[in-house]
Design a protein around this motif. Structure first.
Motif, mmCIF file in Angstrom:
data_model
loop_
_atom_site.group_PDB
_atom_site.id
_atom_site.type_symbol
_atom_site.label_atom_id
_atom_site.label_comp_id
_atom_site.label_asym_id
_atom_site.label_seq_id
_atom_site.Cartn_x
_atom_site.Cartn_y
_atom_site.Cartn_z
ATOM 1 N N TRP A 1 27.930 50.036 39.031
ATOM 2 C CA TRP A 1 29.162 49.257 38.924
ATOM 3 C C TRP A 1 29.426 48.533 40.245
ATOM 4 N N ALA B 1 44.622 48.583 44.398
ATOM 5 C CA ALA B 1 44.322 47.514 43.438
ATOM 6 C C ALA B 1 45.354 46.412 43.614
ATOM 7 N N ALA C 1 32.499 43.481 45.477
ATOM 8 C CA ALA C 1 33.014 42.245 44.887
ATOM 9 C C ALA C 1 33.597 41.336 45.968
ATOM 10 N N LEU D 1 40.639 41.380 34.847
ATOM 11 C CA LEU D 1 41.032 42.763 34.570
ATOM 12 C C LEU D 1 40.698 43.095 33.123
ATOM 13 N N LEU E 1 35.409 47.265 44.016
ATOM 14 C CA LEU E 1 36.539 46.482 44.519
ATOM 15 C C LEU E 1 37.404 47.326 45.460
ATOM 16 N N VAL F 1 37.051 44.243 35.321
ATOM 17 C CA VAL F 1 37.474 45.307 36.224
ATOM 18 C C VAL F 1 38.208 46.399 35.454
ATOM 19 N N ALA G 1 39.530 42.116 45.200
ATOM 20 C CA ALA G 1 38.829 43.197 45.894
ATOM 21 C C ALA G 1 39.573 43.541 47.180
ATOM 22 N N ALA H 1 34.029 47.309 38.626
ATOM 23 C CA ALA H 1 33.768 46.327 37.580
ATOM 24 C C ALA H 1 32.408 46.547 36.938
ATOM 25 N N HIS I 1 43.838 39.026 36.881
ATOM 26 C CA HIS I 1 42.685 39.291 37.737
ATOM 27 C C HIS I 1 43.019 40.386 38.740
ATOM 28 N N ALA J 1 39.360 50.475 41.742
ATOM 29 C CA ALA J 1 39.013 49.336 40.897
ATOM 30 C C ALA J 1 37.509 49.120 40.980
ATOM 31 N N SER K 1 38.169 37.710 43.382
ATOM 32 C CA SER K 1 38.805 38.430 42.287
ATOM 33 C C SER K 1 37.964 38.356 41.018
#
Lengths: 320, 94
Positions: free
Chosen positions: A157, A165, A213, A219, A160, A134, A176, A129, A173, A127, A216
């Motif tokens: 990026w 995940a 991160a 997504l 997370l 994300v 992390a 973001a 959401h 994951a 949260s």
């Protein structure tokens, strides 16, 4: 699966060259404690050997904390058993290698955290973001999750996880779960198949703590990875919603017995979040594509199925 | 429970269904099999309620889609065979 951080990026780890050396020398040190934190829950980890604790600390990376700064949900402990170790109540299973002990402690602690948050959907996925959204990279071992995660981290990026995940379906959401990311190392030509990939050694990927991160984030999209060694083209197609649910089920880490609730949760998630299938042969090229494109341009709540991909089926593992 | 007449497919006991937009995910806990049905397969599944033969199902789909019956029969039979092989449909053969 071994998660061995390199000594250069993880100064906590001391790596004796053989298990015997670790047992005979480093493991004569006093036992110690470690805490790992996810959201506001903490698991305590005890081991009679600094090598084991350092290895577990290296695996959990940014999740490892020096004190119990949250609600303690459980303790996992390794104990000496002759020249080896046992972990918690499973005294029938002995480990001679401190790395194997550390791996068992990692799995036990991770399970406790997953039980503590059994309202989340847990998926074997990376994951990362960008722009506050994300992108979940879902796939089995050796599908390239960590490699693409590493390539995206190089492009700025936010990190997370490269392995787990934790999805909050109601809020859409992702929490992390920032284990130390690792990627497989390969200097030669194209690999023949996924089995060849799985046999490669792993090294830790350095991560700037300011790019990890906290809590949260929303997504944005789910990408199902399929790595085909040697292919020069790649495909990135919308994934039919039913197939997306099956793929998430096949990569599920959830421990609950209630498949009905899990399927309903995944169906709700897929109804609101775009899902794609990414077939590729070069992880760096795939990462560059994800970095430059904006696959999540469809507004949340409006989903197109793309081309009709027919039906699919999956056999789901038992949960004992 | 009334026995299902022969040749009339119906969902296997204990099967769970979940809508995902216009598709359907069907899961059999006993067989540990899950299948996703696109809209066409979903239409066939929803007609397999134990009251209809394959010909009845084809006739109903012909009314809805105007697709040729011979093509429908091949698709419907293939879908039913597959779902039965996965343990999701029961077809009492008499």
């Amino acid at each position: 699966m071994s998660r061995r951080p390199s000594t250069a990026s993880s100064p906590l780890v001391s790596s004796p060259s053989t298990a015997a050396e670790s047992l005979g020398i480093a493991c004569s040190e006093a036992s110690g404690n470690l805490h790992v934190r996810f959201a506001d829950r903490v698991v305590a980890i005890r081991a009679p050997c600094a090598v084991v604790l350092n290895e577990v600390a290296g695996t959990f990376g940014a999740m490892a904390v020096t004190e119990c700064c949250g609600r303690l949900v459980g303790t996992v402990e390794a104990r000496r058993a002759g020249r080896g170790f046992t972990v918690d109540a499973d005294e029938g299973r002995k480990f001679d290698d401190p790395i194997a002990v550390a791996r068992e402690l990692y799995h036990a602690a991770a399970r406790l955290l997953m039980f503590a948050y059994d309202d989340l959907v847990w998926v074997h996925a990376g994951a990362v973001a960008w722009g506050g959204g994300v992108h979940v990279l879902c796939g089995p071992s050796a599908s390239g999750k960590s490699t693409i995660v590493g390539a995206l981290l190089k492009r700025g990026w936010t990190y997370l996880s490269d392995e787990v995940a934790a999805l909050d379906v109601a809020a859409t959401h992702v929490y992390a779960f920032p284990l130390t990311p690792e990627r497989r190392v390969h200097e030669g030509g194209p690999l023949r198949d996924a089995e060849s990939v799985r046999s490669l050694p792993k090294v830790a990927i350095p991560v700037d703590p300011t790019f990890v991160a906290q809590g949260s984030l929303p997504l944005a999209a789910i990408h199902f990875l399929e790595y085909r060694p040697g292919i020069t083209t790649w495909q990135h197609e919308p994934c039919a919603p039913g197939r997306a649910v099956l793929a998430l089920l096949q990569n599920s880490l959830s421990l609950a017995d209630d498949r009905r609730a899990e399927i309903a949760a995944l169906a709700q998630l897929v109804s609101h979040v775009p899902a794609y299938e990414l077939l590729y042969g070069d992880a760096n090229a795939a990462a560059e594509y994800l970095h430059r494109s904006d696959p999540a341009s469809s507004p949340r709540g409006s989903r197109t199925n793309g081309r009709d991909q027919g039906s699919g089926s999956a056999t789901l593992p038992n949960r004992s | 429970m009334m026995a299902t007449p022969p040749g009339r497919p119906r969902s296997a006991s204990g099967v769970l269904c979940c809508e995902v937009l216009d598709e359907l995910v069907v899961y059999c806990p006993e067989a540990r099999q899950a299948v996703s049905l696109n809209p066409s397969a979903r239409a066939i599944w929803e007609l397999c309620d134990g009251s209809r033969t394959v010909d009845d199902i084809c006739g109903k789909l012909n009314e809805l889609t105007r697709a040729p019956l011979d093509l429908l029969r091949a698709d419907v039979q293939a879908a039913i065979d597959r779902l039965e092989s996965l343990g999701l449909l029961a077809v009492h053969r008499g």
